[in-house]
Scaffold this active site. Structure first.
Site, mmCIF file in Angstrom:
data_model
loop_
_atom_site.group_PDB
_atom_site.id
_atom_site.type_symbol
_atom_site.label_atom_id
_atom_site.label_comp_id
_atom_site.label_asym_id
_atom_site.label_seq_id
_atom_site.Cartn_x
_atom_site.Cartn_y
_atom_site.Cartn_z
ATOM 1 N N GLN A 88 0.835 -1.195 0.000
ATOM 2 C CA GLN A 88 0.000 0.000 0.000
ATOM 3 C C GLN A 88 0.873 1.250 0.000
ATOM 4 O OE1 GLN A 88 -3.511 -0.683 2.965
ATOM 5 N NE2 GLN A 88 -1.871 -2.080 3.548
ATOM 6 N N HIS A 137 -1.379 1.455 -4.308
ATOM 7 C CA HIS A 137 -1.753 2.869 -4.151
ATOM 8 C C HIS A 137 -0.834 3.810 -4.928
ATOM 9 C CE1 HIS A 137 -3.814 1.692 -0.091
ATOM 10 N NE2 HIS A 137 -4.480 1.290 -1.129
ATOM 11 N N GLY A 152 2.791 -4.315 9.084
ATOM 12 C CA GLY A 152 2.763 -2.867 9.217
ATOM 13 C C GLY A 152 1.579 -2.184 8.587
ATOM 14 N N THR A 153 0.402 -2.819 8.644
ATOM 15 C CA THR A 153 -0.797 -2.135 8.169
ATOM 16 C C THR A 153 -1.887 -2.178 9.235
ATOM 17 O OG1 THR A 153 -2.499 -2.006 6.456
ATOM 18 C CG2 THR A 153 -1.657 -4.213 6.964
ATOM 19 N N PRO A 200 3.340 -4.034 15.929
ATOM 20 C CA PRO A 200 3.459 -3.825 17.380
ATOM 21 C C PRO A 200 2.120 -3.531 18.046
ATOM 22 C CG PRO A 200 4.384 -1.965 16.169
ATOM 23 C CD PRO A 200 4.013 -3.002 15.158
HETATM 24 N N1 APR Z 1 6.680 -2.385 12.266
HETATM 25 C C1 APR Z 1 5.468 -2.930 11.938
HETATM 26 N N2 APR Z 1 4.293 -2.244 12.041
HETATM 27 C C2 APR Z 1 4.351 -0.979 12.519
HETATM 28 C C3 APR Z 1 5.569 -0.360 12.895
HETATM 29 C C4 APR Z 1 6.776 -1.127 12.750
HETATM 30 N N3 APR Z 1 7.955 -0.627 13.065
HETATM 31 N N4 APR Z 1 5.290 0.905 13.340
HETATM 32 C C5 APR Z 1 3.937 1.064 13.239
HETATM 33 N N5 APR Z 1 3.375 -0.069 12.749
HETATM 34 C C6 APR Z 1 1.959 -0.338 12.459
HETATM 35 C C7 APR Z 1 0.965 0.447 13.275
HETATM 36 O O1 APR Z 1 0.659 -0.214 14.495
HETATM 37 C C8 APR Z 1 -0.245 0.489 12.342
HETATM 38 O O2 APR Z 1 -1.102 -0.623 12.582
HETATM 39 O O3 APR Z 1 1.733 0.051 11.126
HETATM 40 C C9 APR Z 1 0.356 0.355 10.944
HETATM 41 C C10 APR Z 1 0.273 1.604 10.078
HETATM 42 O O4 APR Z 1 -1.082 1.836 9.813
HETATM 43 P P1 APR Z 1 -1.549 3.097 8.942
HETATM 44 O O5 APR Z 1 -0.848 4.291 9.409
HETATM 45 O O6 APR Z 1 -3.035 3.074 8.966
HETATM 46 O O7 APR Z 1 -0.984 2.777 7.489
HETATM 47 P P2 APR Z 1 -1.580 1.784 6.384
HETATM 48 O O8 APR Z 1 -2.241 0.618 6.986
HETATM 49 O O9 APR Z 1 -0.491 1.531 5.426
HETATM 50 O O10 APR Z 1 -2.685 2.727 5.679
HETATM 51 C C11 APR Z 1 -3.378 2.227 4.577
HETATM 52 O O11 APR Z 1 -4.412 4.358 4.183
HETATM 53 O O12 APR Z 1 -4.082 6.584 4.381
HETATM 54 C C12 APR Z 1 -4.207 5.574 3.467
HETATM 55 O O13 APR Z 1 -3.345 5.356 1.272
HETATM 56 C C13 APR Z 1 -2.967 5.401 2.619
HETATM 57 O O14 APR Z 1 -1.817 3.362 1.986
HETATM 58 C C14 APR Z 1 -2.419 4.043 3.054
HETATM 59 C C15 APR Z 1 -3.645 3.341 3.573
#
Ligand code: APR
Length: 248
Positions: free
Chosen positions: A105, A123, A191-192, A218
């Site tokens: 993503q 994305h 990490g999502t 985490p």
């Molecule tokens: N290792 C693994 N996971 C981690 C770490 C790490 N070091 N640090 C943070 N995280 C986790 C958080 O706990 C969270 O669950 O990564 C996740 C990030 O989530 P979001 O910020 O929501 O990002 P994402 O899931 O990629 O968002 C999806 O939303 O805003 C839109 O288009 C954008 O692609 C993005 C989509």
């Protein structure tokens, strides 16, 4: 000192025997490279900026300069960042697997910079720019003063080649991602927050097709209760430890 990560022999065997391993990554895998996530309560981008003002087609129509500058700012930060051990571990896993698909993503291109090859960008990519009318990517553009650059062929405004809220994902990337989710034996979800669809539907599609789903995060997410294996840790710690175990 953090406790060493331990992996069940069944998971290691499943990864070794897998015909296809897929990974679904989000902003969390790039957090250790200094790239902000979106939904972290403190320093997440959406905690500091309003996505309705910066990441929708309407926002761009209302104030293209503001949107263009914000993505230019993010592009600089991404260009200055480096892949971290989590990215490199997935690139190594691709080299070990008989077939591997990395569904991301993320728009930062850090997987490719870490050496990953079969990367499916759901994305888009912040390093690319496209015509807001024709949708075609533009390699070179001129910035004139304070104006947003224009398409050299039709004169329409240029925009970042990323998927904004309320926009459809690129059909070919989504089809490839859904195919990989259906066919994989193991899906690593790294990490999502698993809140944004259609990407967030891929783990249940993989699970329904019989795949083992592994979550690395985490924090807990809507996926945590249904994942077959859950690693509550940072991607840059858990994934290298997994590769180390697979090398044995
Ligand atoms: N290792 C693994 N996971 C981690 C770490 C790490 N070091 N640090 C943070 N995280 C986790 C958080 O706990 C969270 O669950 O990564 C996740 C990030 O989530 P979001 O910020 O929501 O990002 P994402 O899931 O990629 O968002 C999806 O939303 O805003 C839109 O288009 C954008 O692609 C993005 C989509």
């Amino acid at each position: 000192m953090t406790a060493p990560v331990s992996f069940k022999p069944e998971l290691i065997a499943a990864l070794r025997d897998a015909r296809l391993i897929a990974a679904l990554t989000g902003a969390g895998i790039s957090a250790e490279s200094g790239i902000a996530t979106f939904r972290d309560a403190q320093d997440g981008l959406w905690a500091r900026f309003d996505p309705r003002e910066l990441a929708t087609p309407e926002a761009f129509a209302r104030n293209p300069k503001r949107v263009w500058d914000w993505y230019a700012w993010r592009r600089e930060r991404v260009a200055a960042a480096r892949p971290n051990p989590g990215h490199y571990a997935l690139a190594e896993l691709e080299g070990r697997a008989s077939e591997f698909a990395l569904i991301t993503q993320n728009v930062d291109g850090l997987h490719q910079r870490a050496g990953s090859r079969n990367v499916i960008e759901l994305h888009g990519n912040i390093a690319r720019v496209k015509c807001s009318r024709e949708g075609t990517c533009v390699e070179r553009w001129e910035t004139r003063g304070e104006e947003v650059p224009r398409c050299p062929s039709c004169g329409a405004l240029l925009r970042p080649d990323v998927v904004w809220f309320e926009e459809l994902l690129p059909a070919d990337a989504l089809a490839k991602a859904e195919d990989a989710a259906r066919r994989c034996d193991v899906l690593l979800v790294v990490g999502t927050s698993a809140e944004v669809y259609p990407a967030a539907a891929l783990p249940s599609a993989a699970s329904a097709a019989g795949a083992i789903v592994v979550e690395v995060n985490p924090n807990s997410t809507p996926l945590s209760h249904s994942a077959d294996y859950l690693f509550s840790g940072a991607a840059g710690v858990v994934l290298p430890a997994l590769l180390e175990r697979l090398r044995v």
